[in-house]
Design a protein around this motif. Structure first.
Motif, PDB file in Angstrom:
ATOM      1  N   ARG A  15      42.641  27.397 128.946  1.00 15.34           N
ATOM      2  CA  ARG A  15      43.265  28.644 128.528  1.00 15.34           C
ATOM      3  C   ARG A  15      43.544  29.531 129.737  1.00 15.34           C
ATOM      4  O   ARG A  15      42.834  29.469 130.743  1.00 15.34           O
ATOM      5  CB  ARG A  15      42.359  29.394 127.547  1.00 15.34           C
ATOM      6  N   GLU A  48      38.248  28.799 122.612  1.00 12.52           N
ATOM      7  CA  GLU A  48      39.009  27.549 122.606  1.00 12.52           C
ATOM      8  C   GLU A  48      40.265  27.673 121.755  1.00 12.52           C
ATOM      9  O   GLU A  48      41.305  27.070 122.060  1.00 12.52           O
ATOM     10  CB  GLU A  48      38.144  26.402 122.082  1.00 12.52           C
ATOM     11  N   LEU A  49      40.181  28.460 120.686  1.00 13.16           N
ATOM     12  CA  LEU A  49      41.313  28.631 119.765  1.00 13.16           C
ATOM     13  C   LEU A  49      42.258  29.746 120.194  1.00 13.16           C
ATOM     14  O   LEU A  49      43.230  30.036 119.501  1.00 13.16           O
ATOM     15  CB  LEU A  49      40.793  28.886 118.354  1.00 13.16           C
ATOM     16  N   ASN A  57      46.074  30.345 114.206  1.00 12.43           N
ATOM     17  CA  ASN A  57      46.801  29.507 115.167  1.00 12.43           C
ATOM     18  C   ASN A  57      48.012  28.826 114.554  1.00 12.43           C
ATOM     19  O   ASN A  57      48.988  28.541 115.227  1.00 12.43           O
ATOM     20  CB  ASN A  57      45.858  28.447 115.746  1.00 12.43           C
ATOM     21  N   THR A  58      47.950  28.561 113.253  1.00 13.16           N
ATOM     22  CA  THR A  58      49.032  27.831 112.599  1.00 13.16           C
ATOM     23  C   THR A  58      50.153  28.733 112.095  1.00 13.16           C
ATOM     24  O   THR A  58      51.250  28.246 111.793  1.00 13.16           O
ATOM     25  CB  THR A  58      48.504  27.016 111.404  1.00 13.16           C
ATOM     26  N   SER A 115      38.944  24.496 127.676  1.00 18.83           N
ATOM     27  CA  SER A 115      40.117  24.418 126.797  1.00 18.83           C
ATOM     28  C   SER A 115      41.430  24.689 127.523  1.00 18.83           C
ATOM     29  O   SER A 115      42.491  24.743 126.894  1.00 18.83           O
ATOM     30  CB  SER A 115      39.954  25.410 125.632  1.00 18.83           C
ATOM     31  N   LYS A 159      34.070  28.759 120.190  1.00 17.95           N
ATOM     32  CA  LYS A 159      35.223  28.192 119.493  1.00 17.95           C
ATOM     33  C   LYS A 159      36.380  29.190 119.397  1.00 17.95           C
ATOM     34  O   LYS A 159      37.547  28.789 119.415  1.00 17.95           O
ATOM     35  CB  LYS A 159      34.822  27.706 118.100  1.00 17.95           C
ATOM     36  N   ILE A 176      35.434  30.649 112.574  1.00 19.58           N
ATOM     37  CA  ILE A 176      36.212  29.570 113.194  1.00 19.58           C
ATOM     38  C   ILE A 176      37.397  29.183 112.319  1.00 19.58           C
ATOM     39  O   ILE A 176      38.505  28.940 112.824  1.00 19.58           O
ATOM     40  CB  ILE A 176      35.304  28.355 113.466  1.00 19.58           C
ATOM     41  N   ALA A 208      40.251  31.711 112.701  1.00 19.64           N
ATOM     42  CA  ALA A 208      40.959  31.536 113.969  1.00 19.64           C
ATOM     43  C   ALA A 208      41.873  30.320 113.922  1.00 19.64           C
ATOM     44  O   ALA A 208      42.990  30.345 114.469  1.00 19.64           O
ATOM     45  CB  ALA A 208      39.953  31.402 115.111  1.00 19.64           C
ATOM     46  N   THR A 209      41.429  29.268 113.281  1.00 21.91           N
ATOM     47  CA  THR A 209      42.243  28.058 113.156  1.00 21.91           C
ATOM     48  C   THR A 209      43.492  28.323 112.334  1.00 21.91           C
ATOM     49  O   THR A 209      44.599  27.904 112.701  1.00 21.91           O
ATOM     50  CB  THR A 209      41.413  26.939 112.501  1.00 21.91           C
TER      51      THR A 209
END
Length: 238
Positions: A142, A105-106, A232-233, A140, A102, A225, A228-229
């Motif tokens: 990337r 993916e992030l 991303n924001t 993903s 994950k 996770i 990391a999310t």
């Protein structure tokens, strides 16, 4: 150059890219031929994990070698170049591998696997980790293949005064969502194993900041996770 985020494509990995040609061998070549049933003239996409995705046309198919002619390429920015996730070896290998998958993916591109004081004493299968990372990269779409490093402890973080150790502490009054990032600094997010991060791990560090992820306590892999999310924001250096 403006980033173009692709979707609904097949992405393959190759570290053999020269001028206007890409060579794919091994399992990737087998998958293209036998599973996806591609033939000469088909359009597919490939990356070497260094920041570009290439649009290509298949020019040659042999038994275990596929040659691709580059038609176009898309350049991407690595906004997480100075973000490092320090992951302990977890008792549950499935949760450990899931967290790494994950992270890829992030978009996290620096993953450090270290032996925490309370980590289980087991060897990590580096070959399997690398395979998981490549599969997640392709899935993903990337363009950056993460760097996976292995450390015996966290003392290496002190080697540069620009390095900041971020400890995830449920007792902190500050949330990660409140963090302000400086592109000139390196941020090392430290995650503990199932038993939590030990004071012996923390005492190895000098330049420390403490934040919490949520109001309630999270499992190790959930914390990884979730962080990391959140990153991303809030990070966008471009």
């Amino acid at each position: 150059m403006k980033e173009v985020f692709l979707s609904d494509i097949e992405l393959y990995f190759s570290d053999s890219i020269k001028k206007n040609q890409i060579i794919i061998t091994g399992d990737e070549a087998y998958h293209i031929q036998k599973v996806m049933r591609h033939t000469v003239g088909d359009i597919i996409y490939a990356t070497d994990g260094k920041g570009k995705i290439y649009q290509t046309k298949i020019s040659l198919i042999k038994k275990d070698i596929i040659s691709l002619d580059i038609i176009n390429n898309y350049l991407y920015f690595n906004n997480f170049e100075n973000i490092f996730f320090c992951i302990p070896i977890l008792k549950n290998s499935d949760r450990f591998e899931f967290a790494i998958e994950k992270l890829v993916e992030l978009g996290i591109t620096n993953i450090i696997i270290y032996n925490a004081v309370q980590s289980v004493k087991q060897k990590v299968n580096a070959e399997r980790v690398n395979k998981i990372v490549k599969q997640a990269l392709k899935q993903s779409l990337r363009a950056f293949l993460p760097n996976i490093d292995y450390k015996k402890d966290l003392s290496f973080i002190n080697q540069d005064y620009n390095n900041i150790a971020i400890i995830l502490d449920q007792n902190s009054n500050n949330f990660i969502t409140d963090m302000v990032f400086d592109s000139r600094k390196n941020y090392f997010f430290i995650f503990g194993p199932e038993g939590g991060i030990d004071n012996k791990d923390i005492n190895q560090l000098k330049n420390i900041q403490k934040y919490k992820i949520a109001k309630n306590r999270l499992r190790a892999e959930t914390a990884i996770i979730s962080t990391a999310t959140i990153i991303n924001t809030i990070i966008d250096y471009e």
